[in-house]
Design an enzyme around this catalytic site. Structure first.
Site, PDB file in Angstrom:
ATOM      1  CG  ASP A  51      -0.273  -0.086   2.402  1.00 20.42           C
ATOM      2  OD1 ASP A  51       1.057  -0.260   2.647  1.00 20.42           O
ATOM      3  OD2 ASP A  51      -0.933   0.094   3.591  1.00 20.42           O
ATOM      4  CG  ASP A 124       6.598   9.655  19.706  1.00 20.18           C
ATOM      5  OD1 ASP A 124       6.123  10.251  20.549  1.00 20.18           O
ATOM      6  OD2 ASP A 124       7.322   9.859  18.813  1.00 20.18           O
ATOM      7  CG  ASP A 226       4.979  14.997  20.310  1.00 20.75           C
ATOM      8  OD1 ASP A 226       5.851  15.057  19.580  1.00 20.75           O
ATOM      9  OD2 ASP A 226       3.857  15.441  20.032  1.00 20.75           O
ATOM     10  CD  GLU A 280       9.470  17.102  20.450  1.00 18.92           C
ATOM     11  OE1 GLU A 280       8.368  17.058  20.911  1.00 18.92           O
ATOM     12  OE2 GLU A 280       9.753  17.320  19.317  1.00 18.92           O
ATOM     13  CG  HIS A 346      10.302  12.356  13.475  1.00 18.90           C
ATOM     14  ND1 HIS A 346      10.823  12.433  14.871  1.00 18.90           N
ATOM     15  CD2 HIS A 346       9.030  13.064  13.877  1.00 18.90           C
ATOM     16  CE1 HIS A 346       9.937  12.889  15.867  1.00 18.90           C
ATOM     17  NE2 HIS A 346       9.013  13.364  15.348  1.00 18.90           N
ATOM     18  CG  ASP A 347      10.140  16.882  14.314  1.00 20.70           C
ATOM     19  OD1 ASP A 347       9.116  16.393  13.508  1.00 20.70           O
ATOM     20  OD2 ASP A 347       9.873  16.546  15.529  1.00 20.70           O
TER      21      ASP A 347
END
Ligand code: NOJ
Length: 572
Positions: A51, A124, A226, A280, A346-347
């Site tokens: 997918d 997370d 987070d 974070e 990932h940021d």
């Protein structure tokens, strides 16, 4: 009588000459200090059902690969049910794994297979905000007297517009969204699809503790919270000074109540289930960072601070600043507390594209230098998937290519404020977080072995040469250097617990000593495209523990370091 005296002497520490009593806090052993964390963005790791979206089965298939990296824990970006406006950072069910990832059954297998291989899992937890599709928010917005109303922050419109709050992801930068259903505004520090939870409501706290318990009961080993430093708010929403958004952290982070929320989590969950915790953001200064993580305070295990990772986005970034920042953080945490060491996630755009050079001439050698650094510092290293291959930015040039809500909404905001779209796109091409989210490059095929379908974000064309298959076979690859570095860290406690001392060198050379229980190593990094010379006549070494070149050239006690050369020397 004698036993009474004995008790008193014990209390006074008379017999505390054993090793544990004298060990300073930073050297007290914990599994999470010894961990090497591998961060996986599940959407981009490996798709097994065609997918175009990575799934849990894909992670399970690659657990042996992950284990072969020498990492010991995996942090998974959110995989809960979510409408995915922010790719899982907008959770609509905190106890369900999204079907697109394989649902709970797949997760349970993952957990089992990871633990079989002695790999820990860090989940997370996104509870500064939920999705606007979470049943809590749906109920909350349905009427002013709904029992869930106070799960979020509402401001009735008849009181006028609330004081301005800056939103990081909103296309107008406004954190208050008007909702006509109840003629009121709700608060969202991120996108409007991510309403902020109201932590001053005891019910919200209870709900979150229950959620954490749910995952801890399942057997997860750690939590990454987070955006949690933003969770506490002054719910009177006073006016902030004009322009405060330029430094919004000062107004949003570490507000009153935050420590109580963390202590509650620690007492009810972290301590009871012996899980590690990292939030974070690490407050606004070193004092606040310590208040989050010093062991005697019983809140979080370690700090995750942004000073270093943000550096390349700033004007005038240099290797000198790099070592100054890391040295400051290390010095501040040399006795108490513990920090995370990372340069990517990932940021952020890709590691080599931001910190060194992603052109072929220097990509491999500089990636190896960065890994030598990350894996030889005091603090828990966090490595981001694909960096072990030296994956690079994809460099999109049109807004249509982006998926990331923050890039897209910032673009809209720039245009609506009369800003220059071209300039924005040029910047985004280098710095957008989508650069760091392209699919994992498993092999040289067009889709990189990531999927048989259409990948949700394009596979970087350079998968033809930068991929796992190619690097597995090459003993000199970034991948194999990475493995050698993790092995070195794991077998040398000095790299984990050792004291750190910066050497006074030229700006582009970053050299530091690590010492622990009689063992001493010297890490030398030439953070430069040019050769550099370092006088080593004061250091006698017995071995070169790792080197990203074949040789280390020395003459008259001086080392002549090649571009981005990185060595670790075992001192006599
Ligand atoms: C921080 C996360 O790292 C980021 O990816 C996310 O978009 C925001 N928090 C909102 O949850």
């Amino acid at each position: 009588m004698y036993s009474k005296i004995l008790v008193i002497l014990l209390a006074l520490g008379f017999f505390s000459c054993g090793p544990t009593a004298q060990v300073k806090e930073t050297q007290q052993k914990k599994w999470w200090k010894e961990a090497i964390v591998y961060q996986i963005y599940p959407r981009s790791f490996k798709d097994t059902d065609g997918d175009g979206i990575g799934d849990i089965k894909g992670i399970i298939e690659e657990l042996d690969y992950i284990k072969s990296l020498g990492v010991t824990a995996i942090w998974l970006n959110p995989i809960y049910e979510s409408p995915n406006f922010d790719n899982g950072y907008d959770v609509s069910d905190y106890r369900a794994i999204a079907e697109e990832y394989g649902g709970m059954e797949a997760f349970d297998t993952l957990l089992e297979e990871m633990h079989k291989r002695d790999l820990k899992i860090i989940m997370d937890i996104v509870v500064n905000h939920s999705s606007w599709e979470h049943p809590w928010f749906k109920a909350s917005r349905s009427s002013r007297d709904n029992p869930y109303r106070d799960y979020y922050h509402w401001w009735p419109a008849e009181k006028g517009k609330p004081n301005y709050r800056y939103s990081l992801f909103d296309d107008k930068g406004d954190a208050w969204a008007y909702d006509s259903i109840t003629d009121a505004y709700y608060l969202h520090y991120f996108a409007k699809q991510q309403p902020d939870l109201n932590w001053s409501n005891p019910k919200v706290k209870e709900e979150v503790v229950d959620i954490l318990k749910f995952w801890a009961e399942k057997g997860v080993d750690g939590f990454r919270l987070d955006a949690f430093q933003f969770a506490a708010k002054d719910t009177t929403f006073p006016k902030f000074p004009e322009g405060y958004e330029k430094d919004f952290i000062q107004y949003y982070a570490m507000q009153e109540g935050l420590h109580d929320y963390l202590k509650l989590m620690y007492d009810e969950v972290f301590s009871k289930y012996n899980v590690m915790s990292v939030a974070e953001g690490a407050g606004r200064n070193f004092k606040e960072a310590h208040e989050l993580v010093d062991a005697d305070r019983n809140e979080l295990s370690m700090a995750y601070a942004f000073d270093a990772v943000d550096l390349p986005n700033k004007e005038g970034y240099s290797p000198k600043i790099f070592k100054e920042v890391f040295t400051k953080w290390d010095n501040e945490f040399s006795e108490k507390g513990w920090i995370s060491i990372f340069l990517s996630n990932h940021d952020q755009a890709r590691l080599v594209s931001r910190f060194t050079d992603d052109n072929e001439e220097f990509r491999a050698v500089s990636a190896k230098m960065l890994h030598t650094f990350l894996l030889s510092m005091r603090g828990t290293p966090y490595l981001y998937y694909g960096d072990e291959l030296g994956m690079t930015n994809i460099y999109f040039d049109s807004i249509e290519q982006y998926d990331d809500i923050s890039t897209i909404n910032s673009y809209k905001k720039t245009l609506s404020e009369g800003g220059d779209g071209e300039t924005f796109l040029k910047h985004a091409s280098k710095f957008s977080r989508d650069n760091g989210r392209t699919p994992m490059q498993w092999n040289a095929s067009e889709k990189g072995g990531f999927t048989t379908g259409t990948p949700w974000l394009p596979v970087n064309e350079n998968t033809k040469t930068i991929n796992v298959v190619a690097q597995n076979e090459d003993s000199n690859s970034i991948l194999n250097h990475f493995r050698a570095m993790t092995a070195l860290r794991t077998s040398n406690p000095v790299l984990i617990y050792g004291d750190y001392e910066l050497l006074d060198t030229e700006d582009q050379i970053y050299a530091y000593l690590r010492s622990y229980e009689g063992q001493k190593v010297l890490v030398v990094l030439n953070y430069s495209k040019e050769d550099s010379t370092l006088d080593l006549s004061n250091y006698k070494w017995s071995d070169i523990l790792i080197n990203n070149y074949q040789d280390l050239e020395t003459a008259d006690g001086k080392a002549v370091l090649k571009p981005y050369q990185a060595v670790i020397l075992k001192l006599k």
